[in-house]
Design an enzyme around this catalytic site. Structure first.
Site, PDB file in Angstrom:
ATOM      1  N   ARG A  34       0.828  -1.213   0.000  1.00  0.00           N
ATOM      2  CA  ARG A  34       0.000   0.000   0.000  1.00  0.00           C
ATOM      3  C   ARG A  34       0.861   1.261   0.000  1.00  0.00           C
ATOM      4  O   ARG A  34       0.546   2.244  -0.681  1.00  0.00           O
ATOM      5  CB  ARG A  34      -0.915  -0.004   1.232  1.00  0.00           C
ATOM      6  CG  ARG A  34      -1.923  -1.151   1.267  1.00  0.00           C
ATOM      7  CD  ARG A  34      -3.139  -0.841   0.400  1.00  0.00           C
ATOM      8  NE  ARG A  34      -4.107  -1.911   0.457  1.00  0.00           N
ATOM      9  CZ  ARG A  34      -5.073  -2.016   1.381  1.00  0.00           C
ATOM     10  NH1 ARG A  34      -5.187  -1.103   2.316  1.00  0.00           N
ATOM     11  NH2 ARG A  34      -5.923  -3.028   1.365  1.00  0.00           N
ATOM     12  N   ASP A 143     -16.755   7.846   7.628  1.00  0.00           N
ATOM     13  CA  ASP A 143     -15.534   7.072   7.407  1.00  0.00           C
ATOM     14  C   ASP A 143     -14.374   7.862   7.991  1.00  0.00           C
ATOM     15  O   ASP A 143     -14.450   9.089   8.132  1.00  0.00           O
ATOM     16  CB  ASP A 143     -15.307   6.823   5.912  1.00  0.00           C
ATOM     17  CG  ASP A 143     -14.329   5.677   5.683  1.00  0.00           C
ATOM     18  OD1 ASP A 143     -14.792   4.517   5.547  1.00  0.00           O
ATOM     19  OD2 ASP A 143     -13.118   5.919   5.663  1.00  0.00           O
TER      20      ASP A 143
END
Lengths: 275, 124
Positions: A34, A143
């Site tokens: 990532r 979120d």
């Protein structure tokens, strides 16, 4: 360039402190993969350089980017489908009947990622409860990652995303083709409010809700964090409310707070011994 | 759960067969175009599901859907278009003709599984 164990440990601690996500050493590959993507975006040569920059003068800018890169944003429309059938057939009719017409029903999609879950709920309401007046049901999507919420608000989905879980009949009813993407109509978009919210920040009160979707989130937390989040959900949830977790998640860390209830082909959790 | 796969690409038929088997389907037949599929259905009986490509020689997928939906013997058969046709109007046409679901190529195994779940076909 090999990332040093000190840098990997820094990332592990940062993500745990900011998002409650536990990344064991078995997840080093995930950190590398990532953050390699992030390094390319930032035009830095390696993951090590990203971490070095994040530990120095660019901390304020880069630390949130690292956390966002390591949160999992996997989601689909109508994910696992059965909770939505339960909403349609049982939960929403029951709660609407139990509330006065002036008392909005509050649905919270926690960790909503790019918005597919709260928009699925909005489409379900529009399709199956078409006469509900505006404002009778309030849908909140939250979120931890602001950049992900920006995508949710935009409501523009790639073909690979629109293919996932969305009934074709709803696709042609509520979306329009926009180049190779598909964009959700404004009427459905306006039914959902999005806010940035961190489930593991101790000082932030949880939004009050009648229905909470907290699915496939707890699996990333350790036991103590799971218990803390569930206690706060319990405090924010209406006494006759419903909590939906992911298929692999339970309320075992707070055994006295919720009871498991089967509705159709799904399981949800309701406050035990409401006051 | 019994299924038939209709696609002129041998590779795509193999992929779809494998994915259907992985969620518990018995793939009882394959066909290379719509007319071939209609003939196969006469031999095989009525499956629970047909995955239907759009662009095929002789009889295309849309024509197949129209033909199947004009015959009530096949009312119980769910039809899922699996196609590279991704225009809004094509999706609308297929649904109006009687397709139950629509999956755009390229797709993932999860996407197919989710479409099948929408129709009540769950992995077991």
């Amino acid at each position: 360039m090999i990332t040093s164990s000190a840098s990997l440990d820094y990332v592990r601690e940062l993500v745990y402190q900011r998002a409650g996500i536990v990344l064991g050493v078995d997840k080093n590959y995930l950190i590398e993969a990532r953050l390699a993507t992030l390094a390319r975006e930032l035009k830095l040569a390696s993951v090590e350089e990203v971490v070095t920059a994040a530990r120095g003068e660019q901390a304020r800018k880069l630390n949130p980017r690292i956390v966002e890169a390591l949160t999992t944003n996997e989601t689909t429309f109508f994910r696992d489908v059965h909770p939505f059938n339960a909403l349609r057939d049982h939960v929403i009719p029951g709660l609407l009947a139990a509330r006065s017409a002036t008392e909005p029903l509050r649905i919270w999609s926690a960790a909503c990622s790019t918005g597919q879950e709260p928009y699925s709920i909005a489409m379900l309401l529009k399709t199956h409860f078409p006469s509900l007046p505006s404002g009778r049901v309030k849908i909140l999507g939250t979120d931890v990652a602001e950049s992900i919420l920006a995508r949710a608000r935009e409501a523009r989905y790639r073909q690979l995303e629109i293919n996932r879980g969305l009934p074709a009949a709803l696709m042609v009813k509520f979306f329009e083709r926009d180049g190779t993407d598909w964009t959700l109509e404004s009427g459905i978009r306006s039914m959902v409010e999005f806010n940035q919210f961190n489930l593991v920040t101790p000082s932030t009160p949880f939004p009050q809700a009648d229905i909470v979707f907290l699915r496939n989130v707890l699996i990333y937390f350790d036991e103590a964090t799971r218990g803390g989040v569930l206690r706060r959900v319990r405090a924010a949830l209406a006494p006759d409310g419903y909590l939906f977790l992911g298929c692999a998640e339970t309320t075992a860390s707070v055994p006295d707070m919720f009871e498991r209830v089967h509705i159709g082909s799904t399981v949800c959790h309701r406050p035990r011994n409401p006051a | 759960m019994r299924a038939i796969v209709i696609d002129d690409s041998r590779a795509m038929r193999a992929i779809l067969r494998k994915q259907l088997v992985s969620v518990g389907f018995d793939v009882i037949g394959e066909a290379v175009h719509g007319a071939d599929a209609l003939a196969r259905l006469k031999e095989l009986g009525v499956p629970d599901l047909a995955l239907v490509d759009w662009n095929m020689p002789e009889m295309n997928g849309l024509e197949f859907v129209v033909a199947v939906r004009s015959n009530h013997d096949y009312d119980s058969m769910r039809l899922v278009m699996v196609t590279t046709e991704t225009e809004f109007d094509q999706v609308t046409l297929a649904l109006a003709a009687g397709a139950n679901e629509y999956l755009m190529k390229p797709f993932t195994a999860d996407a197919l599984r989710e479409k099948l779940a929408l129709l009540g076909f769950e992995a077991h």
